[in-house]
Design a protein around this motif. Structure first.
Motif, mmCIF file in Angstrom:
data_model
loop_
_atom_site.group_PDB
_atom_site.id
_atom_site.type_symbol
_atom_site.label_atom_id
_atom_site.label_comp_id
_atom_site.label_asym_id
_atom_site.label_seq_id
_atom_site.Cartn_x
_atom_site.Cartn_y
_atom_site.Cartn_z
ATOM 1 N N ALA A 1 44.600 -30.965 -40.390
ATOM 2 C CA ALA A 1 43.287 -30.408 -40.638
ATOM 3 C C ALA A 1 42.100 -30.983 -40.657
ATOM 4 N N GLY A 2 42.006 -32.177 -41.248
ATOM 5 C CA GLY A 2 40.841 -32.860 -41.385
ATOM 6 C C GLY A 2 40.378 -33.335 -40.232
ATOM 7 N N VAL A 3 41.134 -33.825 -39.444
ATOM 8 C CA VAL A 3 40.846 -34.402 -37.975
ATOM 9 C C VAL A 3 40.242 -33.144 -37.339
ATOM 10 N N ILE A 4 41.014 -32.107 -37.124
ATOM 11 C CA ILE A 4 40.228 -31.060 -36.467
ATOM 12 C C ILE A 4 39.018 -30.658 -37.091
ATOM 13 N N GLY A 5 38.571 -30.427 -38.322
ATOM 14 C CA GLY A 5 37.458 -30.330 -38.618
ATOM 15 C C GLY A 5 36.390 -31.390 -38.303
ATOM 16 N N MET A 6 36.742 -32.389 -38.465
ATOM 17 C CA MET A 6 35.754 -33.659 -38.149
ATOM 18 C C MET A 6 35.288 -33.221 -36.549
ATOM 19 N N ILE A 7 36.194 -32.847 -35.685
ATOM 20 C CA ILE A 7 35.960 -32.729 -34.284
ATOM 21 C C ILE A 7 35.346 -31.716 -33.984
ATOM 22 N N ALA A 8 35.509 -30.309 -34.813
ATOM 23 C CA ALA A 8 34.717 -29.262 -34.565
ATOM 24 C C ALA A 8 33.230 -29.323 -35.297
ATOM 25 N N ALA A 9 33.133 -30.409 -36.262
ATOM 26 C CA ALA A 9 31.902 -30.474 -36.826
ATOM 27 C C ALA A 9 30.960 -31.004 -35.813
ATOM 28 N N ARG A 10 31.390 -31.989 -34.779
ATOM 29 C CA ARG A 10 30.599 -32.552 -33.889
ATOM 30 C C ARG A 10 30.137 -31.647 -32.771
ATOM 31 N N ILE A 11 31.388 -30.735 -32.310
ATOM 32 C CA ILE A 11 31.085 -30.128 -30.951
ATOM 33 C C ILE A 11 30.626 -28.471 -31.333
ATOM 34 N N ARG A 12 31.074 -27.926 -32.290
ATOM 35 C CA ARG A 12 30.802 -26.636 -32.659
ATOM 36 C C ARG A 12 30.667 -26.456 -34.278
ATOM 37 N N PRO A 13 29.735 -26.893 -34.972
ATOM 38 C CA PRO A 13 29.636 -26.636 -36.218
ATOM 39 C C PRO A 13 29.779 -25.250 -36.996
ATOM 40 N N ASP A 14 29.187 -24.437 -36.031
ATOM 41 C CA ASP A 14 29.201 -23.024 -36.446
ATOM 42 C C ASP A 14 30.857 -22.548 -36.625
ATOM 43 N N TRP A 15 31.799 -23.115 -36.088
ATOM 44 C CA TRP A 15 33.088 -22.760 -36.272
ATOM 45 C C TRP A 15 33.642 -22.820 -37.718
ATOM 46 N N LEU A 16 32.891 -23.990 -38.280
ATOM 47 C CA LEU A 16 33.084 -24.031 -39.947
ATOM 48 C C LEU A 16 31.984 -23.449 -40.809
ATOM 49 N N ALA A 17 31.102 -22.944 -40.052
ATOM 50 C CA ALA A 17 30.011 -22.445 -40.883
ATOM 51 C C ALA A 17 29.311 -23.593 -41.588
ATOM 52 N N LEU A 18 29.063 -24.859 -40.846
ATOM 53 C CA LEU A 18 28.370 -25.849 -41.365
ATOM 54 C C LEU A 18 26.731 -25.329 -41.083
ATOM 55 N N LYS A 19 26.037 -25.933 -42.112
ATOM 56 C CA LYS A 19 24.498 -25.644 -42.287
ATOM 57 C C LYS A 19 24.049 -27.091 -42.182
ATOM 58 N N PRO A 20 23.062 -27.494 -41.384
ATOM 59 C CA PRO A 20 22.259 -28.560 -41.258
ATOM 60 C C PRO A 20 21.730 -29.061 -42.655
#
Length: 447
Positions: A183-202
């Protein structure tokens, strides 16, 4: 006029606050350690009220920034937050004092209860009492599952990670560390390519960063790594790696590295290994241990001490059962919390830099989502073993599904579980009141 110190928050604002002496810090964290009931949410709220609102030793922004940092680390985040605050206020000695005072009261109580349990678990009234405790724990775990799911699963990817984690554990019996790391690896990859998939805010970026504290980090890793390993080296030299104490130390050292998401998240994996892998406990006893941890102050992960005590108590050679149990409990607590001090003293100097790492935020968000699935697996495991006396496995291709013997349904546990759920969700009662009522109910129904 009292001395003051200036605390600089993550936003850059400066907040004047009274500078605590070491004795004042000891007094504050003794109070926190004795009153830290209610799991991490209640413990963090208590520290915020005492240290931010009342004493103003820590700025609001610093407190929240450190809490986010502690969520990145394996282990109990509330205890690590206490250690960080002590370190921030009084250096290493402050961190040691705050972290130990957060743990010691609960550890002493859990040890006493574990000793009583080992001696009295076969008595009829004790079994009746813990029947109610198990039902209450089931309601508490369901409540934790729904609360965390409502907060954490706000995107499709997060819901998928939670479902995948549940399926991987409940159906495929995948190793818990593999679930967390994947899960951590998937999250790190998603944060770089599609941060909105994880609802990350700048996040906001600051102009200057502190120098890289490599020397402090390396020193902390070496010192606390040696402290962590010391009892294991002693056991290897005197008893050998085949002894139960070595197994206890090695297993809980592994848990200390992969315990993301708190005690609820790791309990299913720990229960599976302690019951099925090592044979240290019987299935219902893990629920008893969590019930004891729920009723005492300190981190819920202190349930590991209960497991360590019973494991050594039941395989005591060459000691007496009591001495072996005491050593097992002490060893478990040592290898569970020594890593927490290592993480804080090694990485706390990097907190301002790590707060701006988007890839770390993504990894944390994904692990948090997966933890919901892990707690779902724990909930299913608890429900089966609390409500049914016999639970077997049904193999369907690569999947192995736990399936109860319906004829072994315990109606008393069912009644108490419904009562506990009603008190938790309907009456909004706290943990201690639910446990007390259900324990009394267990005695009454057994009579």
């Amino acid at each position: 006029m009292a001395d003051t110190h200036v605390s600089t928050g993550a936003s850059g604002a400066e907040v004047a606050a009274p500078a605590p002496t070491f004795s004042e810090l000891l007094s504050a964290f003794t109070r926190i350690g004795l009153l830290s009931f209610g799991g991490p949410a209640g413990q963090i709220a208590l520290m915020h009220r005492v240290l931010v609102d009342e004493r103003r030793w820590v700025a609001e922004d610093d407190f929240l920034h450190a809490l986010n940092f502690c969520h990145l680390l394996p282990g109990p985040e509330a205890q690590q937050l206490a250690t960080w605050i002590g370190w921030r206020l009084q250096g290493v000695r402050g961190g040691l004092a705050a972290g130990l005072l957060f743990v010691i009261p609960g550890a002493v109580v859990i040890l006493a209860l574990s000793m009583l349990y080992a001696l009295a678990a076969n008595l009829g009234w004790v079994a009746a009492l813990f029947l109610g405790v198990k039902a209450a724990v089931l309601a508490i775990v369901v409540q934790a599952l729904l609360r965390i799911a409502g907060r954490a699963l706000d995107t499709g990817l997060k819901r998928g990670l939670a479902a995948g984690a549940f399926a991987g554990l409940f159906l495929l019996d995948l190793p818990f560390p593999l679930i967390v790391l994947g899960a951590g690896v998937i999250g790190m990859i998603a944060a770089r390519i599609r941060p909105d998939w994880l609802a990350l805010k700048p996040g906001a970026t600051s102009g200057t960063l502190p120098p890289r504290p490599w020397r402090a980090t390396v020193s902390a890793v070496m010192v606390w790594g040696a402290i962590w390993a010391a009892p294991m080296l002693l056991i290897t030299a005197t008893l050998g790696q085949g002894h139960v104490l070595w197994q206890i130390g090695a297993f809980f050292s592994q848990l200390a590295v992969v315990t993301f998401g708190g005690a609820y998240a790791v309990l299913a994996y720990m229960a599976q290994e302690a019951v099925q892998g090592f044979g240290w406990l019987r299935p219902g006893e893990m629920a008893d241990g969590l019930g004891l941890a729920e009723t005492t102050p300190g981190p819920l992960i202190l349930v590991t001490q209960f497991v360590g005590y019973l494991a050594a108590f039941r395989s005591p050679e060459p000691f007496t059962p009591l001495v072996a149990g005491l050593i097992g409990a002490g060893l478990t607590t040592w290898v569970t919390f020594a890593p927490c001090f290592l993480w804080i003293f090694a990485f706390a100097p990097w907190i301002d830099r790590l707060g701006q790492a988007v890839w770390l935020k993504g990894g944390l968000a994904a692990v948090t989502a997966a933890v919901v699935g892990v707690i779902g697996n724990l909930t299913a495991w608890f429900a089966l073993h609390v409500l049914f006396a016999q639970v077997g496995e049904v193999a369907v291709g690569p999947a192995r599904v736990s399936w109860p013997d319906l004829a072994s349904f315990d109606w008393r546990a069912g009644v108490l579980a419904v009562l506990a759920l009603g008190l938790a969700f309907g009456a909004k009662w706290g943990v201690l009141r639910i446990l007390a009522v259900c324990a009394a109910g267990g005695l009454a129904l057994s009579l």
